[in-house]
Write a protein that holds these residues in place. Structure first.
Motif, PDB file in Angstrom:
ATOM      1  N   UNK A 190     -46.475   8.834   8.590  1.00  0.00           N
ATOM      2  CA  UNK A 190     -46.526   7.402   8.902  1.00  0.00           C
ATOM      3  C   UNK A 190     -47.918   7.019   9.372  1.00  0.00           C
ATOM      4  N   UNK A 191     -48.257   5.774   9.117  1.00  0.00           N
ATOM      5  CA  UNK A 191     -49.492   5.179   9.622  1.00  0.00           C
ATOM      6  C   UNK A 191     -49.095   3.839  10.190  1.00  0.00           C
ATOM      7  N   UNK A 192     -49.387   3.630  11.464  1.00  0.00           N
ATOM      8  CA  UNK A 192     -49.025   2.379  12.125  1.00  0.00           C
ATOM      9  C   UNK A 192     -50.279   1.527  12.341  1.00  0.00           C
ATOM     10  N   UNK A 193     -50.060   0.245  12.593  1.00  0.00           N
ATOM     11  CA  UNK A 193     -51.193  -0.662  12.813  1.00  0.00           C
ATOM     12  C   UNK A 193     -52.032  -0.222  14.010  1.00  0.00           C
ATOM     13  N   UNK A 194     -51.408   0.443  14.985  1.00  0.00           N
ATOM     14  CA  UNK A 194     -52.145   0.914  16.164  1.00  0.00           C
ATOM     15  C   UNK A 194     -53.256   1.903  15.803  1.00  0.00           C
ATOM     16  N   UNK A 254     -54.570   9.143  17.802  1.00  0.00           N
ATOM     17  CA  UNK A 254     -53.617   8.727  16.766  1.00  0.00           C
ATOM     18  C   UNK A 254     -52.206   9.203  17.124  1.00  0.00           C
ATOM     19  N   UNK A 255     -52.089  10.482  17.457  1.00  0.00           N
ATOM     20  CA  UNK A 255     -50.777  11.030  17.791  1.00  0.00           C
ATOM     21  C   UNK A 255     -50.199  10.371  19.034  1.00  0.00           C
ATOM     22  N   UNK A 256     -51.055  10.085  20.025  1.00  0.00           N
ATOM     23  CA  UNK A 256     -50.593   9.421  21.249  1.00  0.00           C
ATOM     24  C   UNK A 256     -50.105   8.004  20.949  1.00  0.00           C
ATOM     25  N   UNK A 257     -50.778   7.312  20.035  1.00  0.00           N
ATOM     26  CA  UNK A 257     -50.373   5.945  19.688  1.00  0.00           C
ATOM     27  C   UNK A 257     -49.003   5.928  19.018  1.00  0.00           C
ATOM     28  N   UNK A 258     -48.748   6.880  18.156  1.00  0.00           N
ATOM     29  CA  UNK A 258     -47.424   6.955  17.513  1.00  0.00           C
ATOM     30  C   UNK A 258     -46.380   7.377  18.537  1.00  0.00           C
ATOM     31  N   UNK A 259     -46.699   8.358  19.365  1.00  0.00           N
ATOM     32  CA  UNK A 259     -45.778   8.883  20.373  1.00  0.00           C
ATOM     33  C   UNK A 259     -45.345   7.800  21.374  1.00  0.00           C
ATOM     34  N   UNK A 260     -46.190   6.804  21.609  1.00  0.00           N
ATOM     35  CA  UNK A 260     -45.925   5.770  22.614  1.00  0.00           C
ATOM     36  C   UNK A 260     -44.894   4.735  22.171  1.00  0.00           C
ATOM     37  N   UNK A 261     -44.481   4.772  20.903  1.00  0.00           N
ATOM     38  CA  UNK A 261     -43.601   3.731  20.354  1.00  0.00           C
ATOM     39  C   UNK A 261     -42.344   4.381  19.787  1.00  0.00           C
ATOM     40  N   UNK A 262     -41.198   3.789  20.070  1.00  0.00           N
ATOM     41  CA  UNK A 262     -39.941   4.281  19.512  1.00  0.00           C
ATOM     42  C   UNK A 262     -39.890   4.110  18.002  1.00  0.00           C
ATOM     43  N   UNK A 263     -39.140   4.974  17.337  1.00  0.00           N
ATOM     44  CA  UNK A 263     -39.052   4.975  15.869  1.00  0.00           C
ATOM     45  C   UNK A 263     -38.744   3.594  15.299  1.00  0.00           C
ATOM     46  N   UNK A 264     -37.822   2.871  15.902  1.00  0.00           N
ATOM     47  CA  UNK A 264     -37.426   1.568  15.370  1.00  0.00           C
ATOM     48  C   UNK A 264     -38.422   0.458  15.679  1.00  0.00           C
ATOM     49  N   UNK A 265     -39.413   0.732  16.542  1.00  0.00           N
ATOM     50  CA  UNK A 265     -40.411  -0.276  16.888  1.00  0.00           C
ATOM     51  C   UNK A 265     -41.791   0.004  16.268  1.00  0.00           C
TER      52      UNK A 265
END
Length: 147
Positions: free
Chosen positions: A96-100, A110-121
């Protein structure tokens, strides 16, 4: 009379598919960046997708690449969310690649930014999946080939 050796080779049809789904509202540079990041994970997680190393006629060695095409699709934010849900429900490995991630500058952040958000958000802008062709086709329902 044509012999079997004179015929062009039959196209290879893979039973698996590598696909990238990008959010349609990305800038061109973002599309390229996201695609590169997403596919980079597939080779390490799924080693069977990597072919043999290359060499030119002068015997200069080059790195191996994917053994099959990477198909790139685009869709809306909702299409990406639905594809993400379908990929996970089918137990397909996904990147996955998120806007963050546009605001970070290294792997740790990068990993911390994904880790900070729940899967559905997760605010997904890109998704890469690999798996059986039919399963990946189902994941991509509603997406269209990237122009």
């Amino acid at each position: 009379m044509r012999t079997h050796d004179d015929l062009p080779p039959a196209p290879v049809r893979f039973d698996t598919k590598i696909a990238v789904l990008l959010r349609a509202d990305l800038e061109p540079w973002q599309r390229l960046n996201v695609t590169a990041f997403l596919v980079s994970g597939l080779g390490t997680a799924e080693p069977e997708v990597i072919g043999e190393p290359y060499a030119d006629a002068d015997d200069t060695a080059y790195l191996p690449m994917f053994r099959q095409p990477v198909l790139v699709f685009e869709g809306t934010k909702e299409t990406l969310t639905a594809a993400h849900d379908r990929a996970l429900s089918r137990s397909l490995r996904a990147a996955v690649f998120t806007s963050d991630l546009f605001r970070t500058g290294n792997d740790r952040d990068n990993r911390a930014a994904v880790r900070a958000v729940g899967r559905d958000q997760l605010d997904l802008v890109g998704l890469a999946v690999y798996g059986p062709r039919k399963a990946v086709d189902r994941v991509l329902k509603g997406a269209r080939m990237h122009p």
